[in-house]
Design an enzyme around this catalytic site. Structure first.
Site, PDB file in Angstrom:
ATOM      1  N   LYS A 280      14.012  -4.423 -11.788  1.00 12.13           N
ATOM      2  CA  LYS A 280      14.295  -4.225 -10.366  1.00 12.13           C
ATOM      3  C   LYS A 280      15.665  -4.827 -10.054  1.00 12.13           C
ATOM      4  O   LYS A 280      15.968  -5.945 -10.477  1.00 12.13           O
ATOM      5  CB  LYS A 280      13.190  -4.907  -9.540  1.00 12.13           C
ATOM      6  CG  LYS A 280      13.104  -4.419  -8.129  1.00 12.13           C
ATOM      7  CD  LYS A 280      11.732  -4.686  -7.523  1.00 12.13           C
ATOM      8  CE  LYS A 280      11.742  -4.264  -6.060  1.00 12.13           C
ATOM      9  NZ  LYS A 280      10.419  -4.240  -5.464  1.00 12.13           N
ATOM     10  N   GLU A 364      -4.921  -3.104   1.859  1.00 17.00           N
ATOM     11  CA  GLU A 364      -5.214  -3.467   3.249  1.00 17.00           C
ATOM     12  C   GLU A 364      -6.714  -3.435   3.545  1.00 17.00           C
ATOM     13  O   GLU A 364      -7.223  -4.294   4.265  1.00 17.00           O
ATOM     14  CB  GLU A 364      -4.454  -2.536   4.206  1.00 17.00           C
ATOM     15  CG  GLU A 364      -2.944  -2.767   4.255  1.00 17.00           C
ATOM     16  CD  GLU A 364      -2.164  -2.148   3.113  1.00 17.00           C
ATOM     17  OE1 GLU A 364      -2.781  -1.426   2.289  1.00 17.00           O
ATOM     18  OE2 GLU A 364      -0.938  -2.371   3.020  1.00 17.00           O
ATOM     19  N   ARG A 392      -4.677   2.021   7.461  1.00 17.11           N
ATOM     20  CA  ARG A 392      -5.519   2.173   6.274  1.00 17.11           C
ATOM     21  C   ARG A 392      -6.900   1.543   6.440  1.00 17.11           C
ATOM     22  O   ARG A 392      -7.854   1.964   5.815  1.00 17.11           O
ATOM     23  CB  ARG A 392      -4.859   1.440   5.098  1.00 17.11           C
ATOM     24  CG  ARG A 392      -3.741   2.125   4.446  1.00 17.11           C
ATOM     25  CD  ARG A 392      -4.270   2.854   3.228  1.00 17.11           C
ATOM     26  NE  ARG A 392      -3.342   3.876   2.841  1.00 17.11           N
ATOM     27  CZ  ARG A 392      -2.568   3.806   1.775  1.00 17.11           C
ATOM     28  NH1 ARG A 392      -2.645   2.769   0.985  1.00 17.11           N
ATOM     29  NH2 ARG A 392      -1.747   4.787   1.494  1.00 17.11           N
TER      30      ARG A 392
HETATM   31  C1  LIG Z   1      -0.092   0.988   2.357  1.00 11.07           C
HETATM   32  C2  LIG Z   1       1.225   0.265   2.208  1.00 11.07           C
HETATM   33  N1  LIG Z   1       1.246  -1.092   2.258  1.00 11.07           N
HETATM   34  C3  LIG Z   1       2.419  -1.743   2.141  1.00 11.07           C
HETATM   35  C4  LIG Z   1       3.588  -1.059   1.959  1.00 11.07           C
HETATM   36  C5  LIG Z   1       4.922  -1.796   1.915  1.00 11.07           C
HETATM   37  N2  LIG Z   1       5.568  -1.656   0.599  1.00 11.07           N
HETATM   38  C6  LIG Z   1       6.577  -0.776   0.400  1.00 11.07           C
HETATM   39  S1  LIG Z   1       7.138  -0.795  -1.154  1.00 11.07           S
HETATM   40  C7  LIG Z   1       6.056  -1.995  -1.580  1.00 11.07           C
HETATM   41  C8  LIG Z   1       6.063  -2.535  -2.976  1.00 11.07           C
HETATM   42  C9  LIG Z   1       5.889  -1.463  -3.958  1.00 11.07           C
HETATM   43  O1  LIG Z   1       5.971  -2.001  -5.221  1.00 11.07           O
HETATM   44  P1  LIG Z   1       6.120  -1.035  -6.455  1.00 11.07           P
HETATM   45  O2  LIG Z   1       5.209   0.123  -6.268  1.00 11.07           O
HETATM   46  O3  LIG Z   1       5.940  -1.830  -7.678  1.00 11.07           O
HETATM   47  O4  LIG Z   1       7.593  -0.468  -6.333  1.00 11.07           O
HETATM   48  P2  LIG Z   1       8.982  -1.244  -6.586  1.00 11.07           P
HETATM   49  O5  LIG Z   1       9.563  -1.463  -5.239  1.00 11.07           O
HETATM   50  O6  LIG Z   1       8.715  -2.520  -7.308  1.00 11.07           O
HETATM   51  O7  LIG Z   1       9.789  -0.303  -7.381  1.00 11.07           O
HETATM   52  C10 LIG Z   1       5.265  -2.382  -0.508  1.00 11.07           C
HETATM   53  C11 LIG Z   1       4.229  -3.439  -0.527  1.00 11.07           C
HETATM   54  C12 LIG Z   1       3.522   0.350   1.920  1.00 11.07           C
HETATM   55  N3  LIG Z   1       4.616   1.108   1.792  1.00 11.07           N
HETATM   56  N4  LIG Z   1       2.336   0.971   2.034  1.00 11.07           N
END
Ligand SMILES: Cc1ncc(C[n+]2csc(CCOP(=O)(O)OP(=O)(O)O)c2C)c(N)n1
Length: 626
Positions: A280, A364, A392
């Site tokens: 990342k 959630e 959710r």
């Molecule tokens: C239901 C929901 N909860 C929280 C989020 C906020 N959110 C956006 S990206 C993310 C992290 C995602 O991590 P990952 O899938 O590993 O992707 P990375 O950013 O590490 O590439 C979160 C918690 C969301 N988009 N949807």
């Protein structure tokens, strides 16, 4: 620049490996430059560059379907699919959306923004392809964070049972927004560490190519015993048990290898999961060093990485400080977040009371029911989740918390219009979806002082309660601060009016006060009530203030349908009050990305708009009387 020559993925396929590598660097430069000016999701996108190139190099979008989970990592994809110009205006009104958007491009197979939906959507597409006798590939890209969400497992479980042909690419960078959490994350770490096996195999192969005699013999043995040896290093039981062929771990920045692996999965008839390991923030030092901080950023100075915007105290951090103080004296107080410790401000609570802080990952629904379980055993849980993501957990709030009458408090952050993240992230439905739940107290502070009082109140009550607030809460100062303590369901008269009474919620109180000043300048006497409780409502104050004026106005940062204003109309109608009413709020449609100020204007909710709309309605009413 090679990037300028890429109008669609077919141009990409003309490039050789060296050029593809150059393109990767150009993409990184472009992403850092544009995000430094416009803000957005930086670290995730930098990690996805080679993987995106490889996907478009191997597959044939838009015929082959590419579905990105959450979609915040789609910048390189946008740049490679004819959106260079739109990307210059990333997240600005009429510019490229920060997430995949089907209206924006035929290359965006599915509009997204919330986590853990990609495998389900991909499975639906793959099944449709099979019914319609199509022959395209369906590829879902899912982060290790998104893999912590329950829906991902529901989809894997379903896909594996009847062997639907599809490809899931697990983009594993060991990070959600913050460090990824949970047992599955630990399992992935073990798989990643099995990279030793891959490094050894590659080392032996290259020695073999250089003609090393022992290496050649060893490689032959290695290959013969490949499966048994591999299982010593790579424990792929988990995905295999779910019916997926596991491939990996694969270095997500090695273009040549990535392309080779993706090619080997093309057109295979099984569900396959490719485990790709990425870094990342790759290629931009500040983001590599602090991938959590650079997950989503405001505009920043490219050289230093320092933010261009002044740091403001967020509502979440005010809430966290208040909770810490309560928790200092009450062992029952605990905080729960779903993968958003920093965004919700609860990271401060974690530091102060680590044993009573729970990050449950992107889950959630689980967060809410887990909190219900804690409350059932005597805890006083505070569940901090953004308004949009709390959608959710509707059923869990409704039945597990409220039907059980449990004292869980929801800290509903990012309520109202959220600006640049756009349609999927607007917090403009919570008043509607929460107001209808029996027994749930729903409150919205007009400023930080009120927020603190509401948290105090929530601590005193033994009922379920939701407190919704925007990211930035003003401090409106002691001038209009409530002179007295308030109880559940009590509104507050801020100023009296002879012609109009405005009943406003949350951030709209301040704008309504400005509107009343504007109206005063035009000879209209408009009073303002802070309707801080949307459930239960202050029926007595409403009826008292609504009678005797020419117009009742409600103002809320929520959709009109099912919102506060409709609740007010119902009380007035049932009480037989005939004062005309005007309900102002967010129209019942999806509001696209723009600044919050632009979105307020689009919804007719700026102070000037409120004043203008009130005068217009007064004029219509007086015309009707003539
Ligand atoms: C239901 C929901 N909860 C929280 C989020 C906020 N959110 C956006 S990206 C993310 C992290 C995602 O991590 P990952 O899938 O590993 O992707 P990375 O950013 O590490 O590439 C979160 C918690 C969301 N988009 N949807």
């Amino acid at each position: 620049m090679l990037l300028e020559q890429i109008h669609d993925p077919s141009d990409l396929k003309k490039l050789n490996l060296k050029q593809l590598r150059q393109l990767a660097e150009e993409l990184r430069g472009e992403i850092v430059r544009v995000v430094s000016e416009r803000g957005g999701h930086l670290a995730s996108n930098l990690g996805m560059v080679e993987l995106t190139i490889a996907i478009h190099y191997v597959f044939d979008a838009p015929e082959d379907k590419l579905i990105m989970d959450v979609g915040h990592q789609s910048y390189a994809h946008k740049l490679l699919t004819g959106r260079y110009e739109a990307f210059q205006h990333l997240r600005q009104r009429d510019g490229a959306c920060g997430f995949p958007l089907t209206e924006e491009s035929e290359y965006d197979a599915f509009t997204a923004g919330h986590a853990s939906t990609a495998i389900s959507a991909a499975l639906g597409m793959a099944r449709t392809r099979d019914i319609m006798r199509g022959d395209y590939n369906v590829v879902a890209v899912v982060g290790d964070g998104a893999l912590t969400g329950g829906m991902s497992y529901e989809a894997l479980n379903d896909a594996g049972q009847n062997e639907t042909r599809m490809i899931v690419i697990l983009n594993d960078n060991d990070m959600s927004i913050a460090k990824n959490v949970g047992a599955v994350s630990r399992y992935l770490t073990r798989m990643r560490q099995s990279k030793g096996y891959i490094a050894m195999k590659q080392g032996v192969r290259s020695k073999l190519e250089n003609g090393h005699r022992f290496a050649r013999a060893f490689y032959r043995v290695l290959n013969r015993t490949r499966n048994s040896l591999r299982s010593l290093f790579v424990d792929d039981q988990f995905f295999a048990a779910l019916g997926f062929k596991y491939i990996g771990p694969v270095d997500g920045h090695d273009l040549k290898h990535l392309i080779r692996v993706l090619r080997s999965t093309r057109d295979n008839s099984l569900p396959q999961l490719i485990h790709v390991v990425t870094q990342k923030g790759r290629g931009y030092r500040p983001a590599e060093d602090h991938p959590d901080v650079y997950h989503g950023v405001a505009p920043f100075y490219m050289e230093s990485g320092a933010s261009k915007s002044e740091t403001r105290v967020s509502s979440g951090s005010v809430a966290a400080r208040e909770l810490i103080a309560l928790a200092d004296n009450d062992i029952r107080v605990c905080a729960v977040t779903a993968a958003m410790p920093a965004g919700t401000g609860m990271i401060q609570f974690q530091q102060a009371h680590p044993d009573r802080f729970f990050d449950v990952a992107i889950a959630e629904e689980h967060a809410v029911t887990m909190a219900a379980g804690m409350a059932a055993q005597g805890m006083k849980p505070y569940v901090a989740i953004y308004s949009t993501f709390l959608q959710r957990a509707y059923d869990q709030i409704m039945l597990d918390v409220c039907r059980n009458g449990l004292p869980v408090t929801f800290l509903v952050d990012r309520a109202g219009l959220v600006g640049e993240d756009g349609a999927t992230h607007q917090g403009v439905f919570d008043l509607s979806y929460l107001r209808s739940i029996p027994g749930l107290i729903v409150a919205a502070p007009r400023d930080v002082r009120d927020l603190k009082k509401l948290i105090e109140l929530s601590h005193e009550t033994d009922r379920p309660m939701a407190i919704r607030y925007p990211r930035d809460c003003e401090d409106l100062g002691p001038g209009i601060q409530s002179q007295r303590e308030f109880g559940v369901g009590e509104w507050e008269l801020i100023s009296d009016g002879r012609d109009v009474m405005i009943f406003a919620v949350g951030r709209m109180v301040q704008l309504s006060m400005q509107a009343s000043i504007e109206l005063m300048g035009k000879g209209v006497s408009a009073g303002v009530v802070d309707a801080r409780f949307v459930a239960p409502m202050d029926r007595d104050m409403l009826l008292e203030r609504a009678c005797g004026v020419k117009l009742v106005v409600t103002v809320e940062e929520n959709v009109i349908n099912g919102g506060f204003g409709e609740g007010v109309l119902e009380i007035l109608a049932k009480a037989g009050v005939s004062t005309p009413a005007l309900t102002l709020g967010v129209p019942n449609r999806y509001i696209a990305h723009a600044t919050v100020a632009q979105q307020l204007e689009e919804c007719g909710l700026s102070a000037m708009d409120i004043a203008r709309r009130v005068r217009k309605r007064l004029a219509e009413l007086s015309e009707a009387r003539l």
